[in-house]
Design a protein around this motif. Structure first.
Motif, PDB file in Angstrom:
ATOM      1  N   HIS A  41      -0.403  21.145  39.361  1.00  0.00           N
ATOM      2  CA  HIS A  41      -0.289  22.607  39.455  1.00  0.00           C
ATOM      3  C   HIS A  41      -1.377  23.177  40.366  1.00  0.00           C
ATOM      4  O   HIS A  41      -1.131  24.088  41.166  1.00  0.00           O
ATOM      5  CB  HIS A  41      -0.391  23.231  38.059  1.00  0.00           C
ATOM      6  N   TYR A  42      -2.577  22.627  40.244  1.00  0.00           N
ATOM      7  CA  TYR A  42      -3.701  23.084  41.067  1.00  0.00           C
ATOM      8  C   TYR A  42      -3.437  22.805  42.549  1.00  0.00           C
ATOM      9  O   TYR A  42      -3.625  23.681  43.405  1.00  0.00           O
ATOM     10  CB  TYR A  42      -4.977  22.370  40.610  1.00  0.00           C
ATOM     11  N   LEU A  43      -2.985  21.594  42.860  1.00  0.00           N
ATOM     12  CA  LEU A  43      -2.726  21.231  44.249  1.00  0.00           C
ATOM     13  C   LEU A  43      -1.533  21.984  44.825  1.00  0.00           C
ATOM     14  O   LEU A  43      -1.463  22.206  46.045  1.00  0.00           O
ATOM     15  CB  LEU A  43      -2.500  19.727  44.369  1.00  0.00           C
ATOM     16  N   ARG A  44      -0.610  22.386  43.965  1.00  0.00           N
ATOM     17  CA  ARG A  44       0.535  23.168  44.454  1.00  0.00           C
ATOM     18  C   ARG A  44       0.072  24.492  45.054  1.00  0.00           C
ATOM     19  O   ARG A  44       0.681  25.015  45.998  1.00  0.00           O
ATOM     20  CB  ARG A  44       1.522  23.428  43.304  1.00  0.00           C
ATOM     21  N   ILE A  45      -0.999  25.040  44.516  1.00  0.00           N
ATOM     22  CA  ILE A  45      -1.581  26.269  45.058  1.00  0.00           C
ATOM     23  C   ILE A  45      -2.599  25.958  46.143  1.00  0.00           C
ATOM     24  O   ILE A  45      -2.622  26.586  47.204  1.00  0.00           O
ATOM     25  CB  ILE A  45      -2.242  27.091  43.937  1.00  0.00           C
ATOM     26  N   ALA A  46      -3.448  24.957  45.894  1.00  0.00           N
ATOM     27  CA  ALA A  46      -4.586  24.700  46.782  1.00  0.00           C
ATOM     28  C   ALA A  46      -4.173  24.105  48.123  1.00  0.00           C
ATOM     29  O   ALA A  46      -4.674  24.520  49.176  1.00  0.00           O
ATOM     30  CB  ALA A  46      -5.576  23.772  46.089  1.00  0.00           C
ATOM     31  N   LEU A  47      -3.265  23.116  48.113  1.00  0.00           N
ATOM     32  CA  LEU A  47      -2.947  22.415  49.359  1.00  0.00           C
ATOM     33  C   LEU A  47      -2.311  23.309  50.426  1.00  0.00           C
ATOM     34  O   LEU A  47      -2.746  23.282  51.587  1.00  0.00           O
ATOM     35  CB  LEU A  47      -2.061  21.204  49.069  1.00  0.00           C
ATOM     36  N   MET A  75     -11.710  26.499  51.743  1.00  0.00           N
ATOM     37  CA  MET A  75     -11.519  27.853  51.231  1.00  0.00           C
ATOM     38  C   MET A  75     -10.212  27.951  50.450  1.00  0.00           C
ATOM     39  O   MET A  75     -10.095  28.705  49.479  1.00  0.00           O
ATOM     40  CB  MET A  75     -11.516  28.849  52.388  1.00  0.00           C
ATOM     41  N   GLY A  76      -9.205  27.165  50.874  1.00  0.00           N
ATOM     42  CA  GLY A  76      -7.943  27.153  50.146  1.00  0.00           C
ATOM     43  C   GLY A  76      -8.119  26.688  48.712  1.00  0.00           C
ATOM     44  O   GLY A  76      -7.473  27.196  47.792  1.00  0.00           O
ATOM     45  N   PHE A  77      -9.014  25.730  48.496  1.00  0.00           N
ATOM     46  CA  PHE A  77      -9.292  25.258  47.135  1.00  0.00           C
ATOM     47  C   PHE A  77     -10.091  26.300  46.363  1.00  0.00           C
ATOM     48  O   PHE A  77      -9.928  26.450  45.154  1.00  0.00           O
ATOM     49  CB  PHE A  77     -10.034  23.923  47.198  1.00  0.00           C
ATOM     50  N   GLY A  78     -10.971  27.039  47.075  1.00  0.00           N
ATOM     51  CA  GLY A  78     -11.681  28.141  46.427  1.00  0.00           C
ATOM     52  C   GLY A  78     -10.719  29.225  45.971  1.00  0.00           C
ATOM     53  O   GLY A  78     -10.861  29.790  44.887  1.00  0.00           O
ATOM     54  N   LYS A  79      -9.705  29.512  46.800  1.00  0.00           N
ATOM     55  CA  LYS A  79      -8.687  30.504  46.420  1.00  0.00           C
ATOM     56  C   LYS A  79      -7.905  30.019  45.208  1.00  0.00           C
ATOM     57  O   LYS A  79      -7.583  30.808  44.309  1.00  0.00           O
ATOM     58  CB  LYS A  79      -7.741  30.749  47.594  1.00  0.00           C
ATOM     59  N   ALA A  80      -7.588  28.721  45.185  1.00  0.00           N
ATOM     60  CA  ALA A  80      -6.858  28.167  44.041  1.00  0.00           C
ATOM     61  C   ALA A  80      -7.683  28.298  42.758  1.00  0.00           C
ATOM     62  O   ALA A  80      -7.144  28.617  41.693  1.00  0.00           O
ATOM     63  CB  ALA A  80      -6.504  26.704  44.305  1.00  0.00           C
ATOM     64  N   LYS A  86     -11.203  24.208  35.888  1.00  0.00           N
ATOM     65  CA  LYS A  86     -12.579  24.154  36.402  1.00  0.00           C
ATOM     66  C   LYS A  86     -12.933  22.718  36.780  1.00  0.00           C
ATOM     67  O   LYS A  86     -13.453  22.469  37.880  1.00  0.00           O
ATOM     68  CB  LYS A  86     -13.552  24.677  35.338  1.00  0.00           C
ATOM     69  N   ARG A  87     -12.654  21.775  35.886  1.00  0.00           N
ATOM     70  CA  ARG A  87     -12.952  20.363  36.156  1.00  0.00           C
ATOM     71  C   ARG A  87     -12.097  19.825  37.299  1.00  0.00           C
ATOM     72  O   ARG A  87     -12.577  19.059  38.153  1.00  0.00           O
ATOM     73  CB  ARG A  87     -12.733  19.538  34.890  1.00  0.00           C
ATOM     74  N   THR A  88     -10.839  20.217  37.323  1.00  0.00           N
ATOM     75  CA  THR A  88      -9.927  19.754  38.378  1.00  0.00           C
ATOM     76  C   THR A  88     -10.405  20.213  39.752  1.00  0.00           C
ATOM     77  O   THR A  88     -10.437  19.439  40.719  1.00  0.00           O
ATOM     78  CB  THR A  88      -8.508  20.279  38.126  1.00  0.00           C
ATOM     79  N   GLY A  89     -10.796  21.477  39.854  1.00  0.00           N
ATOM     80  CA  GLY A  89     -11.267  22.022  41.121  1.00  0.00           C
ATOM     81  C   GLY A  89     -12.509  21.321  41.620  1.00  0.00           C
ATOM     82  O   GLY A  89     -12.641  21.018  42.816  1.00  0.00           O
ATOM     83  N   PHE A  90     -13.445  21.032  40.722  1.00  0.00           N
ATOM     84  CA  PHE A  90     -14.689  20.368  41.131  1.00  0.00           C
ATOM     85  C   PHE A  90     -14.406  18.947  41.627  1.00  0.00           C
ATOM     86  O   PHE A  90     -14.960  18.519  42.637  1.00  0.00           O
ATOM     87  CB  PHE A  90     -15.666  20.327  39.958  1.00  0.00           C
ATOM     88  N   TRP A  97     -16.162  26.609  45.243  1.00  0.00           N
ATOM     89  CA  TRP A  97     -15.587  26.270  43.928  1.00  0.00           C
ATOM     90  C   TRP A  97     -16.125  27.209  42.847  1.00  0.00           C
ATOM     91  O   TRP A  97     -15.358  27.823  42.097  1.00  0.00           O
ATOM     92  CB  TRP A  97     -15.941  24.815  43.590  1.00  0.00           C
ATOM     93  N   GLY A  98     -17.440  27.341  42.789  1.00  0.00           N
ATOM     94  CA  GLY A  98     -18.037  28.184  41.760  1.00  0.00           C
ATOM     95  C   GLY A  98     -17.712  29.655  41.954  1.00  0.00           C
ATOM     96  O   GLY A  98     -17.403  30.371  40.982  1.00  0.00           O
ATOM     97  N   ALA A  99     -17.756  30.128  43.200  1.00  0.00           N
ATOM     98  CA  ALA A  99     -17.472  31.537  43.470  1.00  0.00           C
ATOM     99  C   ALA A  99     -16.037  31.887  43.102  1.00  0.00           C
ATOM    100  O   ALA A  99     -15.770  32.974  42.568  1.00  0.00           O
ATOM    101  CB  ALA A  99     -17.736  31.850  44.938  1.00  0.00           C
ATOM    102  N   GLY A 100     -15.098  30.970  43.374  1.00  0.00           N
ATOM    103  CA  GLY A 100     -13.706  31.224  43.019  1.00  0.00           C
ATOM    104  C   GLY A 100     -13.514  31.368  41.522  1.00  0.00           C
ATOM    105  O   GLY A 100     -12.824  32.285  41.052  1.00  0.00           O
ATOM    106  N   ILE A 101     -14.139  30.500  40.751  1.00  0.00           N
ATOM    107  CA  ILE A 101     -14.042  30.580  39.292  1.00  0.00           C
ATOM    108  C   ILE A 101     -14.681  31.868  38.779  1.00  0.00           C
ATOM    109  O   ILE A 101     -14.131  32.554  37.904  1.00  0.00           O
ATOM    110  CB  ILE A 101     -14.719  29.356  38.649  1.00  0.00           C
ATOM    111  N   LEU A 102     -15.834  32.206  39.301  1.00  0.00           N
ATOM    112  CA  LEU A 102     -16.531  33.414  38.860  1.00  0.00           C
ATOM    113  C   LEU A 102     -15.719  34.665  39.161  1.00  0.00           C
ATOM    114  O   LEU A 102     -15.603  35.567  38.311  1.00  0.00           O
ATOM    115  CB  LEU A 102     -17.909  33.499  39.525  1.00  0.00           C
TER     116      LEU A 102
END
Length: 450
Positions: free
Chosen positions: A7-13, A283-288, A309-313, A367-372
């Protein structure tokens, strides 16, 4: 690979590939212009910071629209009913405000370039490039607002199609107009700007048609009302303060870099462009991360928030290692795509090592900024970004340049330190909210959301 990864990669990639294709295709301008000489490279590069300053407003508004949309998407159908009105009112606000800013930028263009540190030997070329490039920035701003809604729903594939299509068109027009081909005249840097204006208009029209077809531009009011401002302004102001502080820091940084001379500034600009290739990709992964955090906040699932959070890192670290290795071992070959000037190549060697190493703190910071941001801590990101980018980086750059006389190496040491500070701050804040601890920064206690 579990369902969180998928699901994460569907948005991030798609978002990451879109960013990668955009920077690679937009680099066509710089690559083609570099064949005209270092003066042309400097003339095009001096417009970068004014462009990003103008985009501060639209990017901040787009981020606010994305955050609100992602919350509504997470809440289900009931939360999505007001999205068309949100989009239309945001378009109106962006079109009016950016219209005024762009008119002022056109009137005072020469003064802006001089403020950025433009030298007399390429100022005339910069003035040729500026007007059409400025028009392209306006079209881009409106496109960002349209795509903010698509990003909020995680529909990054459509965003990728629009932006890649536009940048392919930009590459074609740049090839035809910079050096001239067949019936097309050789317009040099002005041709590159015309290609940019045409391609960004194409992207704007295509994005509008997509959203119109999906029903996001039917119903609701175009004129922003008090309810709109009450919802958007708190988020927008926090993101704008972050974007604004980053631009202040980067303007000062670029101004000092421009003062090093034409050849060092050209090398610096090319290396920054190469650095931006990975930045725009990750940046695409940060957006995800931002979208997933926002949607899980809307659904109220703490378990999913921690899982994403763990998946993104994990993915950020893996991709940083790959980027660092490629840049480290193929630094000369990569730089040679932009310039084969012997003086530039000799100067680029050590700077390309900085480009490789900075991949890690860049990735962690995004990664951190996107989560925050997705979790409601936009003010926190703005606070540490201001201290690092607008205060620490310019001071360090000035010390390394003017006190230790380290030249271009000093500017990149300052950049690396800035990225490391932002990565450390964002990671620490994510750690605090992950363990349900109070987040305090510069004496301000942030409200617990997770």
């Amino acid at each position: 690979m579990n369902h969180y990864d998928r699901h994460y990669l569907r948005i991030a990639l798609p978002a990451a590939l879109e960013g990668l294709f955009m920077i690679l295709l937009s680099s066509t301008d710089l690559i083609l212009v570099s064949a005209l000489g270092n003066l042309s490279v400097a003339a095009v590069s001096i417009f970068l910071q004014p462009r990003l300053v103008l985009l501060c407003f639209s990017r901040s508004l787009a981020s606010a629209v994305t955050l609100v949309t992602s919350r509504r998407a997470g809440a289900g159908e009931a939360g999505s009913r007001d999205v068309p009105q949100l989009l239309k009112q945001s378009l109106t606000l962006c079109a009016a405000t950016l219209g005024v800013l762009h008119i002022l930028a056109f009137i005072f263009m020469k003064e802006i370039f001089l403020l950025m540190g433009a030298k007399p030997d390429y100022l005339e070329l910069a003035m040729e490039y500026g007007p059409f490039a400025l028009l392209g920035v306006y079209f881009t701003s409106l496109t960002l607002i349209l795509q903010a809604v698509q990003l909020g729903y995680g529909d990054t594939a459509k965003i990728m199609k629009v932006n890649v299509g536009g940048n392919i068109l930009n590459a074609i027009f740049s090839f035809l107009l910079i050096r001239g081909f067949g019936p097309f005249p050789a317009l040099g840097v002005e041709g590159a700007a015309i290609g940019t204006a045409v391609s960004t208009l194409f992207s704007l029209i295509l994005a509008y048609c997509m959203l119109y077809k999906d029903g996001f531009l039917t119903g609701g009011k175009w004129i922003p009302d008090q309810k709109y401002f009450d919802e958007i302004v708190p988020i927008f102001s926090s993101v704008l303060s972050e974007q604004g502080s980053e631009r202040i820091g980067m303007v000062l940084f670029s101004r000092m870099a421009a003062g090093m001379g034409t050849v060092p500034f050209a090398v610096h600009s090319i290396c920054m462009n190469i650095c931006d290739v990975y930045w725009d990709f990750i940046m695409g992964f940060g957006k995800a991360n931002m979208v997933e955090a926002g949607q899980t906040m809307g659904s109220g699932s703490k378990e999913d928030w921690h899982a994403y959070k763990r998946t993104g890192f994990k993915w950020s670290m893996l991709l940083s290692a790959i980027s660092c290795g490629i840049t480290w071992f193929f630094s000369t070959e990569i730089f040679s795509f932009y310039s084969t000037d012997p003086d530039s190549l000799a100067m680029s060697g050590i700077i390309m090592l900085f480009v490789a190493i900075v991949s890690f703190p860049e990735s962690i910071g995004l990664w951190g900024a996107g989560i925050l941001r997705g979790s409601g801590y936009t003010g926190t990101v703005a606070a540490y970004s201001f201290m690092s980018v607008a205060v620490i980086r310019p001071i360090m750059t000035a010390i390394f340049l003017y006190v230790f006389d380290m030249g271009i190496v000093g500017t990149w040491i300052a950049l690396l330190l800035d990225q490391c500070i932002r990565a450390a701050c964002s990671s620490y804040m994510v750690y605090l909210i992950s363990h349900e601890k109070t987040v305090t920064l510069f004496g301000i206690t942030m409200k617990q959301h997770v």
